[in-house]
Design an enzyme around this catalytic site. Sequence first.
Site, PDB file in Angstrom:
ATOM      1  N   VAL A  18      -5.263  27.092   3.018  1.00  0.00           N
ATOM      2  CA  VAL A  18      -5.100  25.770   2.390  1.00  0.00           C
ATOM      3  C   VAL A  18      -3.650  25.580   1.936  1.00  0.00           C
ATOM      4  O   VAL A  18      -3.035  24.532   2.159  1.00  0.00           O
ATOM      5  CB  VAL A  18      -6.063  25.618   1.188  1.00  0.00           C
ATOM      6  CG1 VAL A  18      -5.757  24.369   0.389  1.00  0.00           C
ATOM      7  CG2 VAL A  18      -7.501  25.598   1.670  1.00  0.00           C
ATOM      8  N   GLU A 158      -9.150  19.505  -1.343  1.00  0.00           N
ATOM      9  CA  GLU A 158      -8.814  19.324   0.084  1.00  0.00           C
ATOM     10  C   GLU A 158     -10.102  19.307   0.902  1.00  0.00           C
ATOM     11  O   GLU A 158     -11.120  19.850   0.477  1.00  0.00           O
ATOM     12  CB  GLU A 158      -7.870  20.430   0.556  1.00  0.00           C
ATOM     13  CG  GLU A 158      -8.292  21.856   0.194  1.00  0.00           C
ATOM     14  CD  GLU A 158      -9.387  22.416   1.047  1.00  0.00           C
ATOM     15  OE1 GLU A 158      -9.496  21.983   2.205  1.00  0.00           O
ATOM     16  OE2 GLU A 158     -10.137  23.289   0.575  1.00  0.00           O
ATOM     17  N   ARG A 161     -10.455  21.244   7.691  1.00  0.00           N
ATOM     18  CA  ARG A 161     -11.269  22.150   8.509  1.00  0.00           C
ATOM     19  C   ARG A 161     -10.344  23.125   9.201  1.00  0.00           C
ATOM     20  O   ARG A 161      -9.335  22.691   9.796  1.00  0.00           O
ATOM     21  CB  ARG A 161     -12.033  21.370   9.589  1.00  0.00           C
ATOM     22  CG  ARG A 161     -13.151  20.513   9.074  1.00  0.00           C
ATOM     23  CD  ARG A 161     -13.524  19.492  10.124  1.00  0.00           C
ATOM     24  NE  ARG A 161     -12.350  18.703  10.519  1.00  0.00           N
ATOM     25  CZ  ARG A 161     -12.310  17.893  11.564  1.00  0.00           C
ATOM     26  NH1 ARG A 161     -13.346  17.774  12.345  1.00  0.00           N
ATOM     27  NH2 ARG A 161     -11.212  17.198  11.844  1.00  0.00           N
ATOM     28  N   CYS A 283     -15.776  28.734   3.177  1.00  0.00           N
ATOM     29  CA  CYS A 283     -16.025  27.635   2.230  1.00  0.00           C
ATOM     30  C   CYS A 283     -17.491  27.273   2.003  1.00  0.00           C
ATOM     31  O   CYS A 283     -17.942  27.240   0.860  1.00  0.00           O
ATOM     32  CB  CYS A 283     -15.288  26.386   2.695  1.00  0.00           C
ATOM     33  SG  CYS A 283     -13.517  26.609   2.594  1.00  0.00           S
TER      34      CYS A 283
HETATM   35  C1  UDX Z   1     -15.456  23.246   5.925  1.00  0.00           C
HETATM   36  C2  UDX Z   1     -15.486  21.723   5.744  1.00  0.00           C
HETATM   37  O1  UDX Z   1     -15.798  21.109   6.994  1.00  0.00           O
HETATM   38  C3  UDX Z   1     -14.137  21.229   5.214  1.00  0.00           C
HETATM   39  O2  UDX Z   1     -14.202  19.819   4.969  1.00  0.00           O
HETATM   40  C4  UDX Z   1     -13.816  21.976   3.922  1.00  0.00           C
HETATM   41  O3  UDX Z   1     -12.568  21.589   3.392  1.00  0.00           O
HETATM   42  C5  UDX Z   1     -13.821  23.479   4.160  1.00  0.00           C
HETATM   43  O4  UDX Z   1     -15.097  23.879   4.698  1.00  0.00           O
HETATM   44  P1  UDX Z   1     -14.503  24.921   7.771  1.00  0.00           P
HETATM   45  O5  UDX Z   1     -15.095  26.008   6.923  1.00  0.00           O
HETATM   46  O6  UDX Z   1     -13.134  25.073   8.310  1.00  0.00           O
HETATM   47  O7  UDX Z   1     -14.517  23.530   6.949  1.00  0.00           O
HETATM   48  O8  UDX Z   1     -15.454  24.779   9.036  1.00  0.00           O
HETATM   49  P2  UDX Z   1     -16.546  23.784   9.593  1.00  0.00           P
HETATM   50  O9  UDX Z   1     -16.027  23.218  10.848  1.00  0.00           O
HETATM   51  O10 UDX Z   1     -17.037  22.838   8.577  1.00  0.00           O
HETATM   52  O11 UDX Z   1     -17.708  24.840   9.969  1.00  0.00           O
HETATM   53  C6  UDX Z   1     -18.331  25.668   8.973  1.00  0.00           C
HETATM   54  C7  UDX Z   1     -19.407  26.522   9.595  1.00  0.00           C
HETATM   55  O12 UDX Z   1     -20.496  25.702  10.008  1.00  0.00           O
HETATM   56  C8  UDX Z   1     -18.980  27.289  10.847  1.00  0.00           C
HETATM   57  O13 UDX Z   1     -19.583  28.547  10.844  1.00  0.00           O
HETATM   58  C9  UDX Z   1     -19.520  26.434  11.995  1.00  0.00           C
HETATM   59  O14 UDX Z   1     -19.766  27.171  13.174  1.00  0.00           O
HETATM   60  C10 UDX Z   1     -20.801  25.919  11.374  1.00  0.00           C
HETATM   61  N1  UDX Z   1     -21.240  24.646  11.961  1.00  0.00           N
HETATM   62  C11 UDX Z   1     -20.476  23.527  11.813  1.00  0.00           C
HETATM   63  C12 UDX Z   1     -22.452  24.593  12.638  1.00  0.00           C
HETATM   64  O15 UDX Z   1     -23.161  25.598  12.790  1.00  0.00           O
HETATM   65  N2  UDX Z   1     -22.855  23.390  13.158  1.00  0.00           N
HETATM   66  C13 UDX Z   1     -22.116  22.251  13.019  1.00  0.00           C
HETATM   67  O16 UDX Z   1     -22.567  21.199  13.530  1.00  0.00           O
HETATM   68  C14 UDX Z   1     -20.888  22.327  12.335  1.00  0.00           C
END
Ligand code: UDX
Length: 451
Positions: A18, A158, A161, A283
């Site tokens: 971040v 924030e 992603r 997160c």
């Molecule tokens: C997340 C939030 O999206 C973001 O707004 C916040 O600031 C931080 O946390 P991030 O952790 O980078 O972001 O990843 P994200 O793309 O949200 O995916 C999180 C987890 O969920 C991953 O393991 C991903 O594989 C899983 N996921 C995501 C799914 O299994 N299905 C989906 O449809 C989306």
Amino acid sequence: MTKHKSYKIGVIGGAGYVGLVTSVGLASIGHNVLSQDLNLNRINLLKNGKSEVYEEGLENILSDLITQKLINFTHNIEQTISHSDVIFVAVGTPSLADGRADMSQIISVAEKLRDLIDHHTIVVVKSTVPVGAIEIIQDILSERLTIGEDFDVVSNPEFLREGSGLVDFYNPSRIIIGSNTDFARKSLKEIYQPLIQRDYKVSNPFSIKNQIIEILLTDPVSAQMIKYASNAFLATRISYINEIAGISEKVGGNISDIIYGIGLDPRIGSDYLKPGIGFGGPCLDKDLRALITLSEENYFDSVMLNGVLRRNDLQLQEVINKINFVLGSSLYKHKISILGLAFKEGTNDVRHSLSIRLAKFLIEQGAIVTGHDILAAKEAAEMEDKLIVSDNLNDVLNQAEIIIILNSEKIYSQIDWSIISPKTYIIDTRGIVNIDELKKYSIEYDILGTK
Ligand code: UDX
């Protein structure tokens, strides 16, 4: 381009995910940024334009900013505090064993600020801190300084992603400013003005999307709740679709069609509804646990959020059940390949990766596990030394009795199945393989959520 006010900004925790994206983003919209971190190795790399954190296009922008002297990196917190009119705090708040967020890094930064601030400074909390933490920070600073005169504290969560952090910085869905003072609100609005007016230049691939950026001024508690509630909602969508996938599989449905069908209702939409091994990463799980703990501390029973967490814990077991169904209950010496080791596609981050958790479990059962990732092979090998890791996909495919697809990386949907032994069994948790191709080569498969 309009001339915007340029601020002297310090970022504490500037080599973390971040902190780094925030540092680079703020410098590229015209502010003078000094980014501080205790990780000397990362700081030295960043000074030379190199980042251990992978983010598409980041190193290019970073080099430009270093040349223009708009960004600098340091190990020295004293220098950062005296340089800055505004300090963004982006240090980690990992989960403690009981689910609460670990505040020790935040507290130690607040104590430094208390001891070292020598001119009015706005302290902007970017880290996701427990509700109430802004008051704790204020109390610590107030031990020597006067709020409003010497400092102001703002919560500015924030929503970045990993893998598309800079795209999200330049095209935020919203900017949340949680503060009780007009001066801090006005300053934060000025800092983000180039973004709000879509008035900055940045190199490819970060085109400026033509969108209106909503800016919400609120109190610090509501700002923090917006962050927690957003991540909990995203987690809920994933657990929800994983549960629907489980039911669909039992009754003979096709999860891709189901997602498409429910998503046609504009109130639901089909974004962020991909089933899989569950949500990993630094997160969602952490913030969900922190929100559950917060509600418990306030004598409120968060039945639903506990269910979201429980489904996520069960999801890994669903995948293990599929493996046992094919190989039997003993996995000893069975050869298993897993595709996708980072916590999701498009990143080299293996923290809280459920792929790594699965690999560890299989290795403990005596299986021989080989893993592939295009970005995170090195990081995965460092995290789990018994995992055989390769970035050569064909090697990984050829050795396995079972291949398990865990991330929806594009190359996994384009695999040439003609080179695989027809005895190999495919478990696709992301629904991305070409089923017709598998059928063509008589390869048996299991698609999560589809009979
Ligand atoms: C997340 C939030 O999206 C973001 O707004 C916040 O600031 C931080 O946390 P991030 O952790 O980078 O972001 O990843 P994200 O793309 O949200 O995916 C999180 C987890 O969920 C991953 O393991 C991903 O594989 C899983 N996921 C995501 C799914 O299994 N299905 C989906 O449809 C989306």
